[in-house]
Design a protein around this motif. Sequence first.
Motif, mmCIF file in Angstrom:
data_model
loop_
_atom_site.group_PDB
_atom_site.id
_atom_site.type_symbol
_atom_site.label_atom_id
_atom_site.label_comp_id
_atom_site.label_asym_id
_atom_site.label_seq_id
_atom_site.Cartn_x
_atom_site.Cartn_y
_atom_site.Cartn_z
ATOM 1 N N GLU A 254 -13.576 -8.613 52.732
ATOM 2 C CA GLU A 254 -12.719 -8.013 51.431
ATOM 3 C C GLU A 254 -12.166 -9.524 50.670
ATOM 4 O O GLU A 254 -11.796 -9.024 49.591
ATOM 5 C CB GLU A 254 -11.894 -6.782 51.783
ATOM 6 C CG GLU A 254 -12.402 -5.745 51.793
ATOM 7 C CD GLU A 254 -12.321 -4.457 51.809
ATOM 8 O OE1 GLU A 254 -11.269 -4.067 50.239
ATOM 9 O OE2 GLU A 254 -12.071 -3.966 52.497
ATOM 10 N N SER A 255 -11.262 -9.632 51.408
ATOM 11 C CA SER A 255 -9.926 -10.369 50.773
ATOM 12 C C SER A 255 -10.451 -11.497 49.968
ATOM 13 O O SER A 255 -9.969 -11.907 48.706
ATOM 14 C CB SER A 255 -8.910 -11.286 51.968
ATOM 15 O OG SER A 255 -9.434 -11.476 53.492
ATOM 16 N N LEU A 256 -11.580 -12.292 50.803
ATOM 17 C CA LEU A 256 -12.433 -13.639 50.100
ATOM 18 C C LEU A 256 -13.199 -12.816 48.098
ATOM 19 O O LEU A 256 -12.608 -13.509 47.201
ATOM 20 C CB LEU A 256 -13.359 -13.511 50.606
ATOM 21 C CG LEU A 256 -14.537 -15.399 50.229
ATOM 22 C CD1 LEU A 256 -14.992 -15.919 51.214
ATOM 23 C CD2 LEU A 256 -15.328 -14.414 49.797
ATOM 24 N N ARG A 257 -13.500 -11.685 48.897
ATOM 25 C CA ARG A 257 -14.147 -10.698 47.360
ATOM 26 C C ARG A 257 -13.406 -11.000 46.631
ATOM 27 O O ARG A 257 -13.012 -11.051 45.434
ATOM 28 C CB ARG A 257 -14.802 -10.181 47.646
ATOM 29 C CG ARG A 257 -16.632 -9.732 48.434
ATOM 30 C CD ARG A 257 -16.658 -8.549 49.034
ATOM 31 N NE ARG A 257 -16.924 -8.057 47.945
ATOM 32 C CZ ARG A 257 -18.873 -7.994 47.681
ATOM 33 N NH1 ARG A 257 -18.943 -9.216 47.578
ATOM 34 N NH2 ARG A 257 -18.790 -6.735 46.368
ATOM 35 N N VAL A 262 -10.436 -12.146 41.276
ATOM 36 C CA VAL A 262 -9.182 -11.974 40.409
ATOM 37 C C VAL A 262 -9.423 -13.923 39.384
ATOM 38 O O VAL A 262 -9.436 -13.559 38.485
ATOM 39 C CB VAL A 262 -7.935 -12.177 41.305
ATOM 40 C CG1 VAL A 262 -6.433 -13.052 40.109
ATOM 41 C CG2 VAL A 262 -7.535 -10.566 41.751
ATOM 42 N N LEU A 263 -9.867 -14.642 39.990
ATOM 43 C CA LEU A 263 -9.712 -15.953 39.259
ATOM 44 C C LEU A 263 -11.185 -16.110 38.689
ATOM 45 O O LEU A 263 -11.251 -16.422 37.463
ATOM 46 C CB LEU A 263 -10.381 -17.033 40.339
ATOM 47 C CG LEU A 263 -9.420 -17.282 41.477
ATOM 48 C CD1 LEU A 263 -9.989 -18.278 42.069
ATOM 49 C CD2 LEU A 263 -8.688 -17.989 40.769
ATOM 50 N N ASN A 286 -24.554 -7.562 47.283
ATOM 51 C CA ASN A 286 -22.927 -7.877 47.120
ATOM 52 C C ASN A 286 -22.636 -8.736 45.978
ATOM 53 O O ASN A 286 -21.131 -7.844 45.474
ATOM 54 C CB ASN A 286 -22.159 -8.510 48.255
ATOM 55 C CG ASN A 286 -22.511 -8.020 49.641
ATOM 56 O OD1 ASN A 286 -22.441 -6.776 49.472
ATOM 57 N ND2 ASN A 286 -23.398 -8.663 50.633
ATOM 58 N N CYS A 287 -23.319 -8.803 45.210
ATOM 59 C CA CYS A 287 -23.224 -9.660 43.732
ATOM 60 C C CYS A 287 -23.386 -8.646 43.154
ATOM 61 O O CYS A 287 -22.104 -8.547 41.997
ATOM 62 C CB CYS A 287 -23.876 -10.906 43.372
ATOM 63 S SG CYS A 287 -24.046 -11.960 44.486
ATOM 64 N N LYS A 288 -24.082 -7.748 42.836
ATOM 65 C CA LYS A 288 -24.169 -6.599 42.318
ATOM 66 C C LYS A 288 -22.804 -5.759 42.340
ATOM 67 O O LYS A 288 -22.429 -5.057 41.321
ATOM 68 C CB LYS A 288 -25.343 -5.757 42.477
ATOM 69 C CG LYS A 288 -26.500 -6.425 42.324
ATOM 70 C CD LYS A 288 -27.784 -5.623 42.238
ATOM 71 C CE LYS A 288 -29.150 -6.044 42.202
ATOM 72 N NZ LYS A 288 -29.083 -6.171 40.209
ATOM 73 N N LEU A 289 -22.067 -5.451 43.358
ATOM 74 C CA LEU A 289 -21.419 -4.560 43.359
ATOM 75 C C LEU A 289 -20.216 -5.082 43.007
ATOM 76 O O LEU A 289 -19.517 -4.638 42.733
ATOM 77 C CB LEU A 289 -20.894 -3.897 45.136
ATOM 78 C CG LEU A 289 -19.424 -3.199 45.163
ATOM 79 C CD1 LEU A 289 -19.685 -2.441 45.141
ATOM 80 C CD2 LEU A 289 -19.523 -2.985 47.293
ATOM 81 N N ALA A 290 -20.325 -6.298 43.089
ATOM 82 C CA ALA A 290 -18.853 -7.060 42.313
ATOM 83 C C ALA A 290 -18.718 -7.030 40.978
ATOM 84 O O ALA A 290 -18.203 -7.297 40.514
ATOM 85 C CB ALA A 290 -19.158 -8.974 42.851
ATOM 86 N N ALA A 291 -20.609 -7.010 40.098
ATOM 87 C CA ALA A 291 -20.167 -6.548 39.139
ATOM 88 C C ALA A 291 -19.223 -5.826 38.241
ATOM 89 O O ALA A 291 -18.670 -5.583 37.490
ATOM 90 C CB ALA A 291 -21.226 -6.504 38.492
ATOM 91 N N ARG A 292 -19.238 -4.498 38.961
ATOM 92 C CA ARG A 292 -19.266 -3.150 39.099
ATOM 93 C C ARG A 292 -17.550 -3.246 39.623
ATOM 94 O O ARG A 292 -16.486 -2.083 38.487
ATOM 95 C CB ARG A 292 -19.833 -2.251 40.094
ATOM 96 C CG ARG A 292 -19.239 -0.293 39.443
ATOM 97 C CD ARG A 292 -20.588 0.774 40.439
ATOM 98 N NE ARG A 292 -20.306 1.624 39.599
ATOM 99 C CZ ARG A 292 -20.734 2.047 39.050
ATOM 100 N NH1 ARG A 292 -21.330 1.494 38.146
ATOM 101 N NH2 ARG A 292 -20.000 3.243 38.941
ATOM 102 N N GLN A 293 -16.974 -3.946 40.088
ATOM 103 C CA GLN A 293 -15.753 -4.185 41.125
ATOM 104 C C GLN A 293 -15.265 -4.674 39.707
ATOM 105 O O GLN A 293 -14.222 -4.158 39.087
ATOM 106 C CB GLN A 293 -15.511 -4.153 42.316
ATOM 107 C CG GLN A 293 -15.960 -3.015 43.382
ATOM 108 C CD GLN A 293 -15.925 -4.129 44.608
ATOM 109 O OE1 GLN A 293 -16.388 -5.189 44.914
ATOM 110 N NE2 GLN A 293 -15.721 -3.901 45.490
ATOM 111 N N MET A 294 -15.533 -5.572 38.867
ATOM 112 C CA MET A 294 -14.644 -6.234 38.772
ATOM 113 C C MET A 294 -14.894 -5.466 36.664
ATOM 114 O O MET A 294 -13.363 -5.625 36.372
ATOM 115 C CB MET A 294 -15.670 -7.364 38.091
ATOM 116 C CG MET A 294 -15.345 -8.921 38.374
ATOM 117 S SD MET A 294 -17.114 -9.628 38.434
ATOM 118 C CE MET A 294 -15.534 -10.633 36.621
#
Length: 843
Positions: A254-257, A262-263, A286-294
């Motif tokens: 989580e902390s890495l993501r 943020v970057l 996990n990348c797909k999830l990151a798109a939604r979180q962004m």
Amino acid sequence: MDRFARITEKSKAARYYLEVIYDCVANRHEKKYLASPNPVENHIALMCIGFYELQDVYKVLDDFLGNNDPAKRIAGWYLLSQTADPQAQLEYFIKYNDERTPDVLAYMADSLVAKLKYGHELMFEKLLKMINETPIKTKTVSYPGMQELTRKYSQEFMYNGLVDLAKSAGAGLKDSMFDTLCDYYERIPVDTRIVFVENLSNNMTTKKHRQTILNAACDKSKFVRIIAASKLKEMKLSEEEYMELESMLRHKTESLRKNIMVLLLEQSPEDCLESVRRLHNSQDANCKLAARQMVMDMQSDSRFEKVLSKAKEIVSMEEVVAESDEDVYGLVDYGKLTKLAVPKKKPSYKFKDALPDLMELEKKVHKLTEVVKRHVNEVYYSENEEIVYGSERSVRVLKNKYPRKYNLDDYPYGTEFREEISKLFTRQELIQAVFYFSLVDHRALSLETMKLFNLSYNKNIHRIPYCDYVKTYLNAALEEVTDKYTFYFDVALDLYNNYSHRFLEKELPNMSDAMRQVYEKDDNLHFCIGHKNPVVYWMNCIYMMDMSSEEFKDYFHLAYGYTKAMNFKTSAYIGLKVLARAYKEGIINENDVCYFMTLPGFEQLMDNATLKRNESFRKNNKEFMEIVNRIIDKVIETEINRGEAPSRLSPLAGKINRCYGSYNFAKIVCAMNERNYVRGYNFAGGNSTKGQTLSFLLKNLYPKEGENAHTLGQIKEFKKLGVQKIVDAAMYAPQWLGIVEEYLMVPGLQKAGVWFHAHLNEYFTEEKNALVARYSSISPMDFKAGAFDSRWFREALSEVGEKNFALLYKAAKYIAGGNLHKRSQLFADSVRGKLDKSEVFEK
């Protein structure tokens, strides 16, 4: 050999070596012992030569460092490490750098790595050679015959030296050294990597440096990742580098993501939209999830207003109206804040009236010490302990009491001191004396602050015998004076009008966040902001008084003035009790309470409001706490709905020590569905990941009085959760086991779950003690020592059944950090026959 024989043998050896030292120093027979095969005699001889003239040591050192006997070489290198002559150390290091024996290297490296500012390039090459040719990572060796002089040879020690060399080298050398170290990145130990990455960005244009910083962004160490992320934020990244960051979101940590997202959000809105598109189109879940979180993070940032609808279309996210943090997510209406202003009174007393005549004070202290001397060596009793008066630096109270407001009757011979003090001091002089001793004594103020406030210091006063006794009696005497408010308030107001702004303008910009700390405990206010200062002293004097409503109103307005003058950097003057009283007396309204409670830097108010020890405060301020609880609910809601980037309320979330509600429990568990709870100690703050913050909140979340499983069943998303996820949450926060048992309709779930918690080698909280006491008479201390309640286990297993017990067994990993939960599982496996005895003993 028995213990007595060993001591005798050591005594003989010590006596012999003392004789050797004497023979070397007095008779100058060092050469005799240099040739000895005994390494201790070699050591003594070398040291004695250096005792007279260090340069003489260098005449014989080659015979030792070039000797075939490793013990001789160790003796030479140890002596060299003690010389404090870095130039000589470097020269011998270069001359004998082919050394390969690890025992000798331990002593050789110890003398050199600390002297790295000499011979950068050559030293760097030699250390690299030692690392490459010596496969041993760590070795601890002892000086032959002298076990106390141990040394450790380690590659980590060498890498530390390499990084220090690179840091201190000149510009050209520095870049080339860092370039070389980049090739060794994976081999560099974690602690050294932190320093390495911190210093790596000196040349942003070096491709190898940039790539290493990118690699560090997904390092195994959380601390390396944080440093790398901060460095990357300073760099202007290319499209390819951003795409490389995107690829790192395949990791689950989580902390890495959070750091990576943020970057990515630092890009322009259009480029950020493309990142969302690429992540969403990735084959990695996990990348797909990151798109939604962004996209969730983009909602709360006005920069992305033009591209937000497109971003939501890409990830198929429903339209959500994001609340702005400008109004603290709907908690504060800035247009309706109460107008507060410092009272425009003309003070009858000025700050100069608080300054004592130090010559007169010296005379009066002398007279009061005469009372002390009359009773020296007499006996008095403090809490039934016999004390000789005058034998200790300070005088003790006869009996402790709470609150700690001690008058003269609480000290021995108080009546005599009352009579003497009343003759020597007027009320104002007594206030002056206590101010001087409380603040100026022992130079508690900086010289600069004393000059600013025209304060003086008389060292003669503090040299008077029993001066500390006198201070105590003066404080006790002042506690008996009742008509102090006007003087205190007028001095504080005069300071505000004429002194405070100069002090704050000078001191505040230079203060670090660490110095702006506030601790409010019970009825004592301890405030640290830069150096101690008179502003704090006089405001604290007022705060400690029992004020009438009118007096308190003036104090609150003055406290607000000071707080505003500090740019709202601290809640020192408007503490929790002050804020609650101001609300109760109608000075401020609910909107104002929300404003102060949610101000950045005022998180200590929430900490104090939710601390367990402040239960009496909560009972006495129920209406105020209703507002606080509404704020808490909004904080939880905001943290549940946020993306990976922290919200405006994230720092406040980390200060919530206790919160309530089944609704909040259900929503947090739903939000944590795709995450793991943080095991062991978990600190939440303004920079924590979403998982860290929600884990912290869940740990501190309790059912409201009268709540049951019905609330959980009303939340649609909660119904869709798997049973294991719900059990995991209840094991993580065992105060929910009862309600979860009812919701899942699994009798015995709480009994079995608490059994796992009891059989841990871990500290028990009061709540956990109470839970355990329901099912077992064994004490927590005995459980911690390894006690096993077999009756409890069999009853729980029988009630819950094997299938449901398996859910609890799997969730046991969340009840403690590390492998502490393994003991509970081991007990369970053993009793159920899943382990044989030999395996149990082996574990």
